[in-house]
Motif scaffolding. Structure first.
Motif, short mmCIF file in Angstrom:
data_model
loop_
_atom_site.label_atom_id
_atom_site.label_comp_id
_atom_site.label_asym_id
_atom_site.label_seq_id
_atom_site.Cartn_x
_atom_site.Cartn_y
_atom_site.Cartn_z
N ALA A 7 79.85 39.85 63.68
CA ALA A 7 80.91 38.86 63.49
C ALA A 7 80.45 37.64 62.71
O ALA A 7 81.28 36.87 62.22
N GLY A 8 79.12 37.46 62.60
CA GLY A 8 78.64 36.36 61.77
C GLY A 8 77.56 35.49 62.37
O GLY A 8 77.02 34.61 61.68
N VAL A 9 77.21 35.69 63.64
CA VAL A 9 76.14 34.89 64.25
C VAL A 9 74.81 35.55 63.88
O VAL A 9 74.47 36.60 64.42
N ARG A 10 74.07 34.95 62.97
CA ARG A 10 72.84 35.55 62.46
C ARG A 10 71.67 34.60 62.62
O ARG A 10 71.84 33.39 62.81
N SER A 11 70.47 35.16 62.54
CA SER A 11 69.26 34.35 62.65
C SER A 11 68.55 34.22 61.30
O SER A 11 68.33 33.11 60.80
N LEU A 12 68.21 35.34 60.68
CA LEU A 12 67.48 35.30 59.41
C LEU A 12 68.31 34.66 58.31
O LEU A 12 67.78 33.97 57.44
N GLY A 13 69.63 34.89 58.34
CA GLY A 13 70.49 34.34 57.31
C GLY A 13 70.47 32.82 57.27
O GLY A 13 70.72 32.22 56.21
N MET A 14 70.18 32.19 58.42
CA MET A 14 70.13 30.74 58.47
C MET A 14 68.80 30.19 57.97
O MET A 14 68.67 28.98 57.74
N LEU A 15 67.81 31.06 57.81
CA LEU A 15 66.48 30.61 57.42
C LEU A 15 66.14 30.92 55.96
O LEU A 15 65.15 30.41 55.45
N VAL A 16 66.94 31.77 55.34
CA VAL A 16 66.67 32.17 53.96
C VAL A 16 67.53 31.36 53.01
O VAL A 16 68.71 31.10 53.29
N ASP A 17 66.95 30.99 51.89
CA ASP A 17 67.65 30.21 50.89
C ASP A 17 68.86 30.99 50.35
O ASP A 17 68.77 32.20 50.09
N VAL A 18 69.98 30.30 50.19
CA VAL A 18 71.22 30.95 49.74
C VAL A 18 71.05 31.53 48.34
O VAL A 18 71.54 32.63 48.04
N LYS A 19 70.37 30.81 47.47
CA LYS A 19 70.17 31.30 46.10
C LYS A 19 69.33 32.57 46.10
O LYS A 19 69.55 33.47 45.27
N THR A 20 68.38 32.65 47.02
CA THR A 20 67.56 33.86 47.11
C THR A 20 68.40 35.05 47.51
O THR A 20 68.27 36.14 46.94
N LEU A 21 69.29 34.86 48.47
CA LEU A 21 70.17 35.95 48.89
C LEU A 21 71.08 36.40 47.76
O LEU A 21 71.33 37.59 47.57
N ALA A 22 71.57 35.43 46.99
CA ALA A 22 72.47 35.76 45.88
C ALA A 22 71.76 36.55 44.79
O ALA A 22 72.39 37.33 44.06
N SER A 23 70.44 36.37 44.69
CA SER A 23 69.69 37.05 43.63
C SER A 23 69.21 38.44 44.04
O SER A 23 68.65 39.16 43.22
N LEU A 24 69.41 38.82 45.29
CA LEU A 24 68.94 40.12 45.75
C LEU A 24 69.80 41.24 45.18
O LEU A 24 71.00 41.07 44.95
N GLY A 25 69.16 42.39 45.01
CA GLY A 25 69.91 43.57 44.59
C GLY A 25 70.78 44.08 45.72
O GLY A 25 70.62 43.69 46.89
N GLY A 26 71.68 44.97 45.39
CA GLY A 26 72.62 45.47 46.39
C GLY A 26 71.94 46.15 47.57
O GLY A 26 72.30 45.93 48.73
N LEU A 27 70.92 46.98 47.29
CA LEU A 27 70.23 47.70 48.35
C LEU A 27 69.46 46.75 49.26
O LEU A 27 69.56 46.84 50.49
N GLN A 28 68.71 45.82 48.67
CA GLN A 28 67.93 44.91 49.50
C GLN A 28 68.83 43.98 50.29
O GLN A 28 68.54 43.65 51.45
N LEU A 29 69.94 43.56 49.70
CA LEU A 29 70.86 42.69 50.42
C LEU A 29 71.46 43.42 51.62
O LEU A 29 71.59 42.85 52.71
N ALA A 30 71.80 44.69 51.41
CA ALA A 30 72.33 45.49 52.52
C ALA A 30 71.27 45.67 53.61
O ALA A 30 71.57 45.55 54.81
N LEU A 31 70.02 45.93 53.21
CA LEU A 31 68.93 46.07 54.18
C LEU A 31 68.71 44.76 54.93
O LEU A 31 68.47 44.76 56.15
N PHE A 32 68.79 43.66 54.20
CA PHE A 32 68.59 42.35 54.83
C PHE A 32 69.64 42.11 55.92
O PHE A 32 69.31 41.68 57.03
N HIS A 33 70.89 42.39 55.60
CA HIS A 33 71.96 42.18 56.58
C HIS A 33 71.81 43.13 57.77
O HIS A 33 72.08 42.74 58.92
#
Length: 209
Positions: free
Chosen positions: A135-161
């Motif tokens: 639903a949106g309560v995350r831990s790692l997402g609050m610690l990683v830079d937003v620009k870094t997440l935006a630059s990730l490829g589709g596969l890595q972004l999916a793995l990260f989530h």
């Protein structure tokens, strides 16, 4: 044979995890600067969310499992009263072993019932934790830079989530006690660092003085 098969599957999974970054599919993440305030805020959020989850979990388990446990407790008391009654009526006679056997069987049944209830509680907690994380309560997402997440490829972004959901859901499923221990551990770590820095500063002042 079965154990060897499971071991083979485990090492295959490890090999795949090593090959994925080696082939350039994923890249290292740039974390934001972690401050005491940010970690405290994150842990407080998790603590409050977990308290709500535990209360909901308690209501569900009480509604679902309490009646069965109370019935087993009542049956145990009935068997105990039967044994005590026989002791009072015929104190010199040997108690019928059947009464003890029946009491022991019900005790084992109650033990199994409670053990299965704990299993249900753990599974329910993990399910709640995963749903809350989805639903949106995350831990790692609050610690990683937003620009870094935006630059990730589709596969890595999916793995990260996926990792974020699993990690956060598992932490929430661990309950408020686990989060409280994490908070105390982090606080102890920071206190040690503060004391170490004070000693270093004092040593530098002594040398310069």
């Amino acid at each position: 044979m079965e154990s060897g098969s499971k071991s083979w599957m485990f090492w295959l999974a490890v090999l795949l995890c090593v090959l994925v970054p080696a082939l350039g599919v994923t890249k290292p993440l740039a974390f934001e600067s972690v401050s005491i305030a940010k970690i405290t805020e994150l842990l407080v959020i998790f603590f409050v969310v977990t308290l709500f989850m535990e209360r909901a979990q308690e209501v569900i388990l009480t509604t679902w499992r309490a009646r069965g446990g109370e019935q087993l407790d009542l049956t145990i008391r009935k068997h105990k009263r039967a044994i005590q009654r026989q002791k009072k009526l015929a104190p010199e006679q040997v108690i019928d072993e059947t009464l003890y056997d029946q009491l022991e069987l019900v005790r084992i049944e109650r033990m199994d019932y409670r053990a299965y209830t704990r299993v249900i509680a753990l599974r329910l907690g993990l399910l709640f934790g995963l749903v809350i994380s989805i639903a949106g309560v995350r831990s790692l997402g609050m610690l990683v830079d937003v620009k870094t997440l935006a630059s990730l490829g589709g596969l890595q972004l999916a793995l990260f989530h996926m990792v974020d959901v699993l990690l956060t859901g598992s932490v929430i499923a661990g309950g408020s006690d686990g989060i409280h221990k994490m908070t105390e551990l982090y606080r102890s770590y920071m206190d040690v660092n503060v004391q170490r820095n004070k000693r270093k500063k004092h040593q530098i002042d002594v040398i310069e003085g």
